[in-house]
Scaffold this motif. Sequence first.
Motif, PDB file in Angstrom:
ATOM      1  N   VAL A 136      -5.360  -9.687   0.568  1.00  0.00           N
ATOM      2  CA  VAL A 136      -5.817  -8.440   0.210  1.00  0.00           C
ATOM      3  C   VAL A 136      -6.789  -8.046   1.070  1.00  0.00           C
ATOM      4  O   VAL A 136      -7.821  -8.967   1.446  1.00  0.00           O
ATOM      5  CB  VAL A 136      -6.306  -8.468  -1.068  1.00  0.00           C
ATOM      6  CG1 VAL A 136      -6.862  -7.378  -1.529  1.00  0.00           C
ATOM      7  CG2 VAL A 136      -5.276  -9.115  -2.165  1.00  0.00           C
ATOM      8  N   TYR A 137      -6.755  -6.862   1.705  1.00  0.00           N
ATOM      9  CA  TYR A 137      -7.620  -6.400   2.847  1.00  0.00           C
ATOM     10  C   TYR A 137      -8.152  -5.062   2.480  1.00  0.00           C
ATOM     11  O   TYR A 137      -7.591  -4.103   1.992  1.00  0.00           O
ATOM     12  CB  TYR A 137      -7.245  -6.548   4.260  1.00  0.00           C
ATOM     13  CG  TYR A 137      -6.376  -7.865   4.412  1.00  0.00           C
ATOM     14  CD1 TYR A 137      -7.164  -8.680   5.040  1.00  0.00           C
ATOM     15  CD2 TYR A 137      -4.880  -7.961   4.229  1.00  0.00           C
ATOM     16  CE1 TYR A 137      -6.565  -9.873   5.377  1.00  0.00           C
ATOM     17  CE2 TYR A 137      -4.417  -9.131   4.683  1.00  0.00           C
ATOM     18  CZ  TYR A 137      -5.258 -10.094   5.092  1.00  0.00           C
ATOM     19  OH  TYR A 137      -4.399 -11.414   5.376  1.00  0.00           O
ATOM     20  N   PRO A 138      -9.540  -4.739   2.941  1.00  0.00           N
ATOM     21  CA  PRO A 138      -9.935  -3.137   2.924  1.00  0.00           C
ATOM     22  C   PRO A 138      -9.265  -2.561   3.966  1.00  0.00           C
ATOM     23  O   PRO A 138      -8.803  -3.003   4.956  1.00  0.00           O
ATOM     24  CB  PRO A 138     -11.363  -3.222   3.311  1.00  0.00           C
ATOM     25  CG  PRO A 138     -11.474  -4.585   4.232  1.00  0.00           C
ATOM     26  CD  PRO A 138     -10.605  -5.732   3.579  1.00  0.00           C
ATOM     27  N   GLN A 139      -8.965  -1.225   3.550  1.00  0.00           N
ATOM     28  CA  GLN A 139      -8.385  -0.226   4.476  1.00  0.00           C
ATOM     29  C   GLN A 139      -9.305   0.973   4.822  1.00  0.00           C
ATOM     30  O   GLN A 139     -10.222   1.638   3.985  1.00  0.00           O
ATOM     31  CB  GLN A 139      -7.308   0.386   3.662  1.00  0.00           C
ATOM     32  CG  GLN A 139      -6.392  -0.631   2.886  1.00  0.00           C
ATOM     33  CD  GLN A 139      -5.873  -1.553   3.889  1.00  0.00           C
ATOM     34  OE1 GLN A 139      -5.147  -1.145   4.751  1.00  0.00           O
ATOM     35  NE2 GLN A 139      -5.736  -2.796   3.577  1.00  0.00           N
ATOM     36  N   GLU A 140      -9.169   1.355   6.130  1.00  0.00           N
ATOM     37  CA  GLU A 140     -10.029   2.585   6.639  1.00  0.00           C
ATOM     38  C   GLU A 140      -9.127   3.697   6.797  1.00  0.00           C
ATOM     39  O   GLU A 140      -8.200   3.694   7.337  1.00  0.00           O
ATOM     40  CB  GLU A 140     -10.565   2.097   7.925  1.00  0.00           C
ATOM     41  CG  GLU A 140     -11.635   0.868   7.941  1.00  0.00           C
ATOM     42  CD  GLU A 140     -12.168   0.683   9.352  1.00  0.00           C
ATOM     43  OE1 GLU A 140     -11.491   1.102  10.350  1.00  0.00           O
ATOM     44  OE2 GLU A 140     -13.052  -0.085   9.380  1.00  0.00           O
ATOM     45  N   ILE A 141      -9.470   4.877   6.123  1.00  0.00           N
ATOM     46  CA  ILE A 141      -8.721   5.916   6.377  1.00  0.00           C
ATOM     47  C   ILE A 141      -9.169   6.651   7.634  1.00  0.00           C
ATOM     48  O   ILE A 141     -10.348   6.842   8.041  1.00  0.00           O
ATOM     49  CB  ILE A 141      -9.158   6.977   5.096  1.00  0.00           C
ATOM     50  CG1 ILE A 141      -8.923   6.306   3.793  1.00  0.00           C
ATOM     51  CG2 ILE A 141      -8.659   8.484   5.249  1.00  0.00           C
ATOM     52  CD1 ILE A 141      -9.480   7.353   2.641  1.00  0.00           C
ATOM     53  N   LEU A 142      -8.171   6.964   8.482  1.00  0.00           N
ATOM     54  CA  LEU A 142      -8.403   7.485   9.604  1.00  0.00           C
ATOM     55  C   LEU A 142      -7.999   8.853   9.827  1.00  0.00           C
ATOM     56  O   LEU A 142      -8.512   9.780  10.805  1.00  0.00           O
ATOM     57  CB  LEU A 142      -7.455   6.907  10.511  1.00  0.00           C
ATOM     58  CG  LEU A 142      -7.231   5.507  10.718  1.00  0.00           C
ATOM     59  CD1 LEU A 142      -6.355   4.941  12.005  1.00  0.00           C
ATOM     60  CD2 LEU A 142      -8.897   4.830  11.192  1.00  0.00           C
ATOM     61  N   ALA A 143      -7.384   9.583   8.525  1.00  0.00           N
ATOM     62  CA  ALA A 143      -6.947  11.025   8.820  1.00  0.00           C
ATOM     63  C   ALA A 143      -6.586  11.197   7.368  1.00  0.00           C
ATOM     64  O   ALA A 143      -6.053  10.460   6.705  1.00  0.00           O
ATOM     65  CB  ALA A 143      -5.807  11.400   9.450  1.00  0.00           C
ATOM     66  N   PRO A 144      -6.764  12.553   6.968  1.00  0.00           N
ATOM     67  CA  PRO A 144      -6.645  12.990   5.588  1.00  0.00           C
ATOM     68  C   PRO A 144      -5.161  12.832   5.120  1.00  0.00           C
ATOM     69  O   PRO A 144      -4.289  13.278   6.073  1.00  0.00           O
ATOM     70  CB  PRO A 144      -7.279  14.153   5.363  1.00  0.00           C
ATOM     71  CG  PRO A 144      -7.290  14.976   6.598  1.00  0.00           C
ATOM     72  CD  PRO A 144      -7.601  13.748   7.568  1.00  0.00           C
ATOM     73  N   SER A 145      -4.790  12.445   4.096  1.00  0.00           N
ATOM     74  CA  SER A 145      -3.424  12.640   3.502  1.00  0.00           C
ATOM     75  C   SER A 145      -3.383  12.988   2.046  1.00  0.00           C
ATOM     76  O   SER A 145      -4.304  12.229   1.224  1.00  0.00           O
ATOM     77  CB  SER A 145      -2.663  11.177   3.764  1.00  0.00           C
ATOM     78  OG  SER A 145      -1.569  11.233   3.088  1.00  0.00           O
ATOM     79  N   PRO A 146      -2.389  13.631   1.496  1.00  0.00           N
ATOM     80  CA  PRO A 146      -2.441  13.727  -0.182  1.00  0.00           C
ATOM     81  C   PRO A 146      -2.338  12.662  -0.920  1.00  0.00           C
ATOM     82  O   PRO A 146      -2.588  12.399  -1.801  1.00  0.00           O
ATOM     83  CB  PRO A 146      -1.318  14.724  -0.312  1.00  0.00           C
ATOM     84  CG  PRO A 146      -0.918  15.372   0.930  1.00  0.00           C
ATOM     85  CD  PRO A 146      -1.460  14.566   2.140  1.00  0.00           C
ATOM     86  N   LEU A 147      -1.516  11.485  -0.043  1.00  0.00           N
ATOM     87  CA  LEU A 147      -1.176  10.288  -0.788  1.00  0.00           C
ATOM     88  C   LEU A 147      -2.587   9.531  -0.899  1.00  0.00           C
ATOM     89  O   LEU A 147      -2.503   8.444  -1.800  1.00  0.00           O
ATOM     90  CB  LEU A 147      -0.116   9.502  -0.167  1.00  0.00           C
ATOM     91  CG  LEU A 147       1.253  10.148   0.033  1.00  0.00           C
ATOM     92  CD1 LEU A 147       2.073   9.328   0.898  1.00  0.00           C
ATOM     93  CD2 LEU A 147       1.722  10.535  -1.312  1.00  0.00           C
ATOM     94  N   LEU A 148      -3.516   9.669  -0.285  1.00  0.00           N
ATOM     95  CA  LEU A 148      -4.854   9.024  -0.223  1.00  0.00           C
ATOM     96  C   LEU A 148      -5.888   9.614  -0.956  1.00  0.00           C
ATOM     97  O   LEU A 148      -6.933   9.268  -1.320  1.00  0.00           O
ATOM     98  CB  LEU A 148      -5.365   8.679   1.262  1.00  0.00           C
ATOM     99  CG  LEU A 148      -4.392   7.832   2.009  1.00  0.00           C
ATOM    100  CD1 LEU A 148      -5.024   7.734   3.455  1.00  0.00           C
ATOM    101  CD2 LEU A 148      -3.954   6.271   1.543  1.00  0.00           C
TER     102      LEU A 148
END
Length: 271
Positions: A136-148
């Motif tokens: 289990v790892y943290p995730q970094e958002i790089l670009a906007p997405s409706p799914l995020l």
Amino acid sequence: MFKRTLQIGILNIMHDKARTNADFQQVLTQTDQPVALHFYYPTMHYQDRPVPSTVQAALEPLDLEAVAKLDAFIITGAPIEQLPFEQITYLPELQALFDVLAHVPQRLYFCWGGMLALHELYQVGKADLPQKLFGVYPQEILAPSPLLKGLESGFLAPHARYAESLRSQIETHPQLSLKATTPAGKLFLVQNQQGNEAMLFSHLEYQADGLTAEYRREVSAHPERHYQQPENQSGQPFAWQQTQQVFFENWIKQVSHTVNMEVLNYGKSNN
């Protein structure tokens, strides 16, 4: 307000068919949007042997005519990511499936399914990882997405794979957008520019014991080998539960919106 039942197909090529069916049933029916799921297996995978009774009990043979009428489609992961694509015995059937999926409103591909889609549709290669990405790892958002939508950088997600699509080819591809990765740069979410095709490299469908069950399956199959246990699970056992709920709710909303827009546009074109 009446909501039409969304028809979603799933090609289940995971090791444990029944468990995978149950996982997707859980995550895709947690909203107030009615959903009907259709689970399939690739027929060419069993062309030289009988279809196991466990597969027949859980899945239907892949029917491309039926798939063409669906609102969305999912290809699961598969424990074959270290095999070259050309060694997959049912690859021609998958290629025929991709041809049909080009006309299905929304498509979502998991882990090896994402690697396959990137290879077949966008000519993106893959490579084995130095060791299994497992935990289990943290995730970094790089670009906007409706799914995020509703998630912030640092959200948690489970990963379990031995290979990875080539990030350098994704980042330079004019039709693709890299949306999120782990802090170490491992893939989480890739989408096409139209937004109707997503490659999710996390097993977000897993329930709380999913990673542990995968570890036990591998050890049981090859007790002579050493397998690493999933990382970062000592604290909260279902640390990705919120991520799971938000992501799949967003995806179901996107499927519903796409279908409604197609119906609206069809109505306008016939007036």
